[in-house]
Design an enzyme around this catalytic site. Structure first.
Site, PDB file in Angstrom:
ATOM      1  CG  ASN A   1     -24.855  12.820  31.732  1.00  0.00           C
ATOM      2  OD1 ASN A   1     -24.462  12.659  32.891  1.00  0.00           O
ATOM      3  ND2 ASN A   1     -25.786  12.114  31.391  1.00  0.00           N
ATOM      4  CD1 TRP A   2     -18.257  14.767  31.547  1.00  0.00           C
ATOM      5  CD2 TRP A   2     -17.162  15.255  33.301  1.00  0.00           C
ATOM      6  NE1 TRP A   2     -17.444  15.757  31.290  1.00  0.00           N
ATOM      7  CE2 TRP A   2     -16.633  16.087  32.512  1.00  0.00           C
ATOM      8  CE3 TRP A   2     -16.691  15.225  34.923  1.00  0.00           C
ATOM      9  CZ2 TRP A   2     -15.600  16.858  32.176  1.00  0.00           C
ATOM     10  CZ3 TRP A   2     -15.447  16.248  34.797  1.00  0.00           C
ATOM     11  CH2 TRP A   2     -15.046  17.134  33.686  1.00  0.00           C
ATOM     12  CE  LYS A   3     -24.465   9.148  30.131  1.00  0.00           C
ATOM     13  NZ  LYS A   3     -25.245   8.219  29.213  1.00  0.00           N
TER      14      LYS A   3
ATOM     15  CG  HIS B   1     -30.146  10.705  32.053  1.00  0.00           C
ATOM     16  ND1 HIS B   1     -29.759   9.515  31.781  1.00  0.00           N
ATOM     17  CD2 HIS B   1     -29.090  11.540  30.994  1.00  0.00           C
ATOM     18  CE1 HIS B   1     -29.188   9.210  30.821  1.00  0.00           C
ATOM     19  NE2 HIS B   1     -28.767  10.455  30.222  1.00  0.00           N
TER      20      HIS B   1
ATOM     21  CD  GLU C   1     -27.677   6.649  31.680  1.00  0.00           C
ATOM     22  OE1 GLU C   1     -26.579   7.357  32.427  1.00  0.00           O
ATOM     23  OE2 GLU C   1     -27.021   6.188  30.202  1.00  0.00           O
TER      24      GLU C   1
ATOM     25  CD  GLU D   1     -30.027  12.557  26.830  1.00  0.00           C
ATOM     26  OE1 GLU D   1     -29.072  12.840  26.346  1.00  0.00           O
ATOM     27  OE2 GLU D   1     -30.407  12.105  27.929  1.00  0.00           O
TER      28      GLU D   1
ATOM     29  N   GLY E   1     -25.746   5.921  24.322  1.00  0.00           N
ATOM     30  CA  GLY E   1     -24.628   5.079  24.495  1.00  0.00           C
ATOM     31  C   GLY E   1     -24.560   4.014  23.602  1.00  0.00           C
TER      32      GLY E   1
ATOM     33  CB  SER F   1     -24.957   8.405  19.918  1.00  0.00           C
ATOM     34  OG  SER F   1     -24.995   7.138  20.786  1.00  0.00           O
TER      35      SER F   1
ATOM     36  N   GLY G   1     -23.110  12.545  26.228  1.00  0.00           N
ATOM     37  CA  GLY G   1     -22.321  11.390  27.413  1.00  0.00           C
ATOM     38  C   GLY G   1     -21.028  11.120  26.979  1.00  0.00           C
ATOM     39  N   GLY G   2     -20.832   9.918  26.522  1.00  0.00           N
ATOM     40  CA  GLY G   2     -19.356   9.509  26.019  1.00  0.00           C
ATOM     41  C   GLY G   2     -18.379  10.357  25.626  1.00  0.00           C
TER      42      GLY G   2
HETATM   43  P1  PGA Z   1     -24.388   9.303  24.817  1.00  0.00           P
HETATM   44  O1  PGA Z   1     -25.289   9.821  26.198  1.00  0.00           O
HETATM   45  O2  PGA Z   1     -23.678  10.595  24.537  1.00  0.00           O
HETATM   46  O3  PGA Z   1     -23.290   8.450  25.442  1.00  0.00           O
HETATM   47  O4  PGA Z   1     -25.154   8.654  24.060  1.00  0.00           O
HETATM   48  C1  PGA Z   1     -26.162  10.911  26.257  1.00  0.00           C
HETATM   49  C2  PGA Z   1     -26.722  11.047  27.622  1.00  0.00           C
HETATM   50  O5  PGA Z   1     -26.922   9.990  28.409  1.00  0.00           O
HETATM   51  O6  PGA Z   1     -26.985  12.050  28.017  1.00  0.00           O
END
Ligand code: PGA
Length: 251
Positions: free
Chosen positions: A11-13, A97, A99, A169, A175, A215, A236-237
């Site tokens: 997930n490149w956000k 998600h 967010e 998640e 994050g 994470s 994500g990251g």
């Molecule tokens: P993260 O994000 O790996 O940076 O914790 C995961 C996500 O939001 O899908």
């Protein structure tokens, strides 16, 4: 029990301009060219979908979007439909998600509509659920997951859900560098699978892929993937760098 093919999803956000996305996707395609037995997906921002689709076409890497709107078309300024994502080369779409739930007012009800729209367009929904830290601390993890799964999949029938992917998640792990322990994740995944079994039967429960997100890094992925009910990762990251993401793909 069925064997479930692992899915590693990035997930490149809201990161990467088009040239950056194209470069990263190209590097990833090279790094994972010799992998086998694992599905791979990256989800760039909407504006990068079309150029990235040209880079990943006929490669090991599948394309996903980070959101959609449930109407087919119309006067909905700023929104994008499932058919539009398909026409940009998407096979997957991330839905609900945390967010989006936290910053953009998404609810189990809107998530349900989005899942329906994705399935109707033959997109694979990556349906995100998970508890906040205070919900976990007050012992509500299972009741939160129960409501998110039941309301998110409300009115669906088992035949429609064959491609469904669920991503567990825990919000407190996204994050933050705080990964759930493999035992905490396994406990939640097993519970989610039991919810699917209760609502839709064991055949779907045995085949539905449940990804862990929060994470995930090259250093912790193999332990997580060793758990019985963890079928992949939503990253994500660590998906932003092709090198680290390819290491996760090769868990
Ligand atoms: P993260 O994000 O790996 O940076 O914790 C995961 C996500 O939001 O899908």
């Amino acid at each position: 029990m069925e064997t479930r093919r692992p899915l590693i999803a990035g997930n490149w956000k809201m990161y990467k301009t088009n040239p950056e996305a194209v470069e990263s996707a190209g590097r990833l395609v090279e790094l994972v060219a010799d992998t086998d037995g694992v599905d791979i997906m990256i989800a760039p921002v909407f504006t990068a979908l079309d150029p990235v689709s040209k880079v990943v076409r006929d490669t090991r890497v599948g394309l996903g979007a980070q959101n959609l709107y449930w109407e087919k078309e119309g006067a909905f300024t700023g929104e994008i439909s499932a058919d539009m994502l398909v026409s940009a080369g998407c096979r997957y779409v991330i839905i609900g998600h945390s967010e989006r739930r936290q910053y953009f007012g998404e609810t189990d009800e809107t998530v349900n509509r989005k899942i329906n729209a994705a399935l109707a367009a033959d997109l694979i929904p990556v349906f995100c659920i998970g508890e906040t830290e205070s919900e976990r601390d007050s012992g509500k993890t299972f009741s939160v997951l129960d409501k998110q799964v039941k309301d998110g999949l409300n009115n669906r029938v088992v035949d429609e859900l064959g491609t469904l992917v669920i991503a567990y998640e825990p919000v407190w792990a996204i994050g933050t560098g705080k990964t759930a322990t493999s035992d905490q994740a396994q406990e939640a995944h097993k519970y989610i699978r039991s919810l699917i079994s209760d609502s839709f039967g064991t055949a779907l429960a045995d085949t539905v892929r449940i990804l862990y997100g929060g994470s995930v890094k090259p250093a912790n992925v193999s332990e997580l993937m060793g758990m019985a009910d963890i079928d992949g990762a939503l990253v994500g990251g660590a998906s932003l760098e092709a090198e680290s993401f390819s290491q996760i793909v090769k868990f």
